[in-house]
Design an enzyme around this catalytic site. Sequence first.
Site, PDB file in Angstrom:
ATOM      1  N   LYS A 132       0.840  -1.208   0.000  1.00 45.16           N
ATOM      2  CA  LYS A 132       0.000   0.000   0.000  1.00 45.16           C
ATOM      3  C   LYS A 132       0.869   1.250   0.000  1.00 45.16           C
ATOM      4  O   LYS A 132       0.562   2.226  -0.694  1.00 45.16           O
ATOM      5  CB  LYS A 132      -0.933  -0.003   1.209  1.00 45.16           C
ATOM      6  CG  LYS A 132      -1.780   1.270   1.301  1.00 45.16           C
ATOM      7  CD  LYS A 132      -2.875   1.178   2.323  1.00 45.16           C
ATOM      8  CE  LYS A 132      -3.720   2.461   2.312  1.00 45.16           C
ATOM      9  NZ  LYS A 132      -4.900   2.357   3.183  1.00 45.16           N
ATOM     10  N   HIS A 173      -6.970 -31.429 -32.021  1.00 45.45           N
ATOM     11  CA  HIS A 173      -7.985 -30.441 -31.648  1.00 45.45           C
ATOM     12  C   HIS A 173      -8.829 -30.921 -30.462  1.00 45.45           C
ATOM     13  O   HIS A 173     -10.047 -30.818 -30.473  1.00 45.45           O
ATOM     14  CB  HIS A 173      -8.873 -30.081 -32.840  1.00 45.45           C
ATOM     15  CG  HIS A 173      -8.111 -29.469 -33.969  1.00 45.45           C
ATOM     16  ND1 HIS A 173      -8.639 -29.311 -35.226  1.00 45.45           N
ATOM     17  CD2 HIS A 173      -6.845 -28.978 -34.045  1.00 45.45           C
ATOM     18  CE1 HIS A 173      -7.735 -28.760 -36.034  1.00 45.45           C
ATOM     19  NE2 HIS A 173      -6.639 -28.548 -35.317  1.00 45.45           N
TER      20      HIS A 173
END
Length: 530
Positions: A149, A289
């Site tokens: 922070k 695939h």
Amino acid sequence: MPAAPDLPPAPDKVHIRRALLSVSDKTGLIDAARALAERGVELVSTGGTRKAIADAGLPVKDVSDLTGFPEMMDGRVKTLHPVVHGGLLGVRDAPAHKAAMDEHGIGGIDLVYVNLYPFEQTVAAGADFETCVENIDIGGPAMIRSAAKNHGYVAVCTEIADLQELLAEFAADGTTSLALRRKLAARAYARTATYDASIAAWFAGELGEFAPGRFSIGGQLAQTMRYGENPHQQAAFYRFPGASPGVATATQLQGKELSYNNINDTDAAFELVSEFDPKAGPVCAIIKHANPCGLATGGTMLEAYQRALACDPTSAFGGIVALNGRLDAATAAQVLEIFTEVVIAPEADDEAVALFRKKKNVRLLVTGGLPDPRAAGKTFKSVSGGFLVQSRDTAHLTPADLKVVTRRAPTEAEVRDMLFAFTVAKHVKSNAIVYAKDGQTLGIGAGQMNRKDSARIAALRAADFGLDLTGSACASEAFFPFPDGLIQAADAGCTAVIQPGGSIGDQAVIDAADERGLAMVFTGVRVFRH
């Protein structure tokens, strides 16, 4: 919501005068501490970290020297103190903050290096509930969040790589830049977020809550990619902590970097072969695939590969090969005869690896083992504005699970073929039809909008490659709603059918099977895959 205070802008450069180091993983710690100490940085530490630094002959203060309080409650309380968090959160150039720090004797802390208690590793090791709870870090995340922070003045590192990056910049003039501190703060919040996500997921599992009110997913970046499914899409690959053997944990021995589609297809391939116990014999799957284009057993791995390839050698071009056992040189030589994107196996012998090195672009992955196909877990799928969560499909059938619904019961050989085909169908995109015989897929129909077309396409593929479906088993991953799909399969030559059952048209399908002398069983288990 707190109003934004009137604070001065953060400076670009901040000198590091005091560093707080408190780590579980001490890899690289001493070298980093020495680099800081040699530039006159005051080192402050806790417990085992302080001892390691002191044992290396470096000057280091205990955090209790700052707070005036000893570690207590088995180490649970040591850094949770205003002197520590005031030193992290104080905005140095804000008069009110500076006055408070001066009044209470709080010195600024310019660098925090904290890596957290190994909660994820403790859970993955199968520790008991109490041990897992004790490995939930409290002070560490609190310091990380405070430092992040106040990144305008404090640099925060949660991994040794972060600290090494900081030290490279620090070496120039003993400072850190605002750009670096912001980047480190973002990483720090991501680390505490994934840490908390792991704890929340573990607690939910311990409490038997499949769908808690809030759900977070935490992963660690394993790879950024050139693109996603298509070149205009960005992509990255993240790894869950404690993942079981598979594509996420595999070691890539050689070949080009894995692409988004490679990883997706390789995962599908390895999950499929993992359904088959290697003690029962070699199994090879070939995927294209994300759908199987061939799977087979064999007396050797080479035979398993040859039989899998025979199912659809055209689609195998540019596909993924997965094995449930060791890759040997004979198998490697034949795999490399056609263009293959990836080969994945639990292990590979030296001769096989040497052959692959002659094909520098082919990717070879070894996993060190197989995942348990019946282990609990969750799968995720994104949708617009959210994501879907479901338990893994761990369905596993035995002969005792099959309900014979036709006049003719299947033979033992037909039962084996049906169970084999149904296991493969579980990994084929719906609607799915699989023909199989003697441990070999003969035709696969995937992803069609109706089941009759899947049955027809699977039969056409078998015919294309000279495979005879006479006497084969046919598996459907969901019920036949009408007799047409079953009739298509019967006309192709199958003599045994396995399907979940449960359609309002079941009796018509059963009647069609009886008319053609088929044996048919219901499983009561649907294995859709979308």
